[in-house]
Design a protein around this motif. Structure first.
Motif, short mmCIF file in Angstrom:
data_model
loop_
_atom_site.label_atom_id
_atom_site.label_comp_id
_atom_site.label_asym_id
_atom_site.label_seq_id
_atom_site.Cartn_x
_atom_site.Cartn_y
_atom_site.Cartn_z
N HIS B 50 1.35 -0.84 0.17
CA HIS B 50 0.40 0.30 -0.12
C HIS B 50 0.87 1.16 -0.15
CE1 HIS B 50 -3.70 -2.21 0.24
NE2 HIS B 50 -3.56 -2.54 1.61
N PRO B 53 -0.37 5.05 2.86
CA PRO B 53 0.68 5.35 3.74
C PRO B 53 2.12 5.55 3.79
CG PRO B 53 -0.32 3.26 4.07
CD PRO B 53 -0.49 3.49 2.78
N VAL B 63 3.59 2.08 11.61
CA VAL B 63 3.45 0.97 10.92
C VAL B 63 4.53 0.61 10.49
CG1 VAL B 63 0.62 1.02 9.67
CG2 VAL B 63 2.51 1.75 8.46
N LEU B 68 2.37 -2.94 5.86
CA LEU B 68 1.50 -2.62 4.64
C LEU B 68 1.59 -3.52 3.00
CD1 LEU B 68 4.03 0.93 4.17
CD2 LEU B 68 1.98 0.56 5.45
#
Lengths: 107, 413
Positions: B50, B53, B63, B68
């Motif tokens: 992802h 983020p 995170v 991710l």
């Protein structure tokens, strides 16, 4: 680690082990759990990781934030009292054994 | 004597680029019932992850890289998707339906999807190559910026768009001294109304960011090869230990251009993600879409990558699954969530619903009396309802929007 069971709308069951500190959505998506999309990657921006939390764990989870509350108003399947966005549920050892029911559709 | 070209392996369906869009093509091919080989080729070493983020949760340390990841490696195994990482497609032979990879391998394809993404637009000023100057596109970029933010005292962000502002917010969270230099007279000028721009300038200033508008950066200054300051056209010098430039992206269409596909600062596709070659589709940031007879348009968003990915998979199997939903985007800065749906360009009227003073409001954009876009600040229901209103083309008047007693959700049903 916590073992979380996902039960899809048609009754299919999938058990996934999710590391402590991850969100339930992250664990579900990486294991390809059908019925959890998590399109926004966990930003509480898309409401495609909606799930229904097993009643026995309702008291174990912190209450939803205001943003999550408001996103829950907009889920595409029916919102119920035990509705949550799985991207907002952080895994703790206490969640070991939790069952989540998945809605018919996410979008 | 030239080396004999290796006999190409059979790739079946080949996807060049393993970001969100490329992954979606591969997955959707399976979901659509395709049973042949699928090869997903990514030039980064990580499996698909992802990206949104990177400028927020990752920079804030909320995170880890592992979190991710979009799909775990066993998922690829189960789905029989061959994931090749750290390798890129270097050329396409359309006549032979073969792609050549930069590690020397060749793959024949029945269908090809290009999901080659984008790269950061380099700063067109002297000093752009100095150490301590960053662009943000990949996980590696984000780690480099994170390390720089740890060490830096003063951070200058060039560009007051989403990436720049999100990085500015993250840098402030780490207690850095932050300056944002924006060339336009307002923030996020390309996408939001002046009303929203002003709100965000105030928001950043209230968090201690020095927001400078109309700032034309003319040079980066350095010492010993490392950046020390940013200079603007009016002669002002902004000392900097780290500079993050977010001035836009360039579509990675070189591969497609070389293969002779129709391109215009991006690979031209239709609503079904088809390129000018019927065996080739393209998805995500590398594409420009021609739709409704409007000018070609590039949409840089997760939704666009995902929906085009679904459309492309269908198209490769000879089915039509056009992507026509209203585009949506979001940006998290501090504790403020901006969610946007539709495209506001060309609006002739805006209506504000809610309370800007309480940081909870939406701006509704109208053109010729029709609703075309909504920007929501900490009002998720307006955004989610707005997506339905726009997708279903529900007629909504400015008067209805202005009246808080009108339930928009009821109109959307």
């Amino acid at each position: 680690m916590a073992k979380i069971t996902f039960i899809s709308h048609d009754g299919a069951e999938q058990v996934v082990e999710i590391p402590t500190g991850w969100t339930v959505m992250q664990g579900a998506v990486q294991n390809g759990v059908d019925g959890i999309e998590g399109e926004c990657g966990g930003s509480c921006a898309c409401a495609t990781c909606h799930c229904y939390v097993d009643e026995t764990f309702a008291g174990t989870l912190p209450a939803p934030s205001q943003t999550e509350e408001e996103m829950l108003e907009c889920t595409s399947s029916e919102r119920k009292p035990n509705s949550r966005l799985s991207c907002q549920i952080k895994v703790t050892p206490e969640l070991d054994g939790m069952t989540l029911h998945l809605p018919e559709t996410q979008s | 004597m030239a080396p004999a070209m290796a006999e190409p392996e059979t790739g079946g369906m080949v996807v060049a680029g393993a970001g969100q869009g490329g992954l979606q093509v591969a997955e959707s091919l399976r979901a659509e019932g395709y049973t042949g080989p699928i090869t997903l080729i990514g030039d980064e070493t990580q499996p698909p992850y992802h990206r949104p983020p990177l400028s927020k949760a990752l920079l804030n340390g909320e995170v880890t890289d592992a979190q991710l990841g979009i799909r775990g490696l066993d998922f690829f195994e189960r789905q029989r998707i061959t994931l090749l990482t750290g390798v890129r497609v270097s050329s396409i032979d359309r006549a032979a339906q073969v792609v050549r990879l930069d590690d020397g391998r060749c793959l024949s394809y029945d269908g090809l999807a290009l999901a080659t993404g984008s790269r950061v637009r380099p700063l067109p000023v002297p000093g752009a190559e100095l150490e301590g100057v960053f662009g943000l596109r990949t996980l590696d970029d984000a780690h480099r910026i994170g390390a720089a933010l740890d060490a830096a005292e003063r951070v200058v962000v060039i560009g007051g768009g989403f990436i720049g502002l999100e990085v500015a917010a993250s840098a402030r969270k780490r207690g850095r001294t932050v300056t944002v230099l924006e060339a336009a007279p307002r923030l996020m000028a390309r996408v939001v109304a002046p009303f929203v721009s002003d709100f965000y300038a105030d928001l950043h200033r209230s968090h201690g960011v020095d927001v400078v508008l109309g700032a034309q950066v003319v040079a980066l200054e350095g010492s010993g090869g490392t950046v020390t300051a940013v200079r603007t056209a009016d002669g002002t010098v902004y000392p900097a230990d780290a500079v993050v430039a977010g001035i836009g992206i360039i579509a990675n269409d070189d591969l497609a251009v070389a293969a002779g596909l129709a391109c215009d600062r991006g690979i031209i596709v239709d609503d079904c993600a088809r390129t000018s070659d019927p065996r080739i589709t393209a998805v995500g940031d590398c594409t420009v879409r021609i739709a409704d007879g409007a000018a070609p348009r590039r949409l840089e968003s997760v939704q666009n990558a995902v929906e085009q990915g679904k459309a492309a998979a269908a198209a490769l199997l000879g089915r039509e699954r056009p992507f026509t939903a209203a585009p949506w985007f979001w940006s998290d800065q501090y504790d403020v969530k901006l969610q946007m749906v539709g495209l506001s360009s060309g609006h002739d009227r805006i209506v504000v619903r809610g309370s800007p003073a309480e940081r909870r409001f939406s701006v509704f954009y109208f053109r010729d009396g029709a609703l075309i876009a909504i920007d929501s600040v900490n009002r998720p229901p307006d955004h989610m309802t707005g997506r339905k209103l726009l997708d279903k083309r529900v007629p909504v008047t400015p008067e209805q929007v202005a009246d808080e007693s009108v339930q928009l959700a009821a109109l959307a049903r």
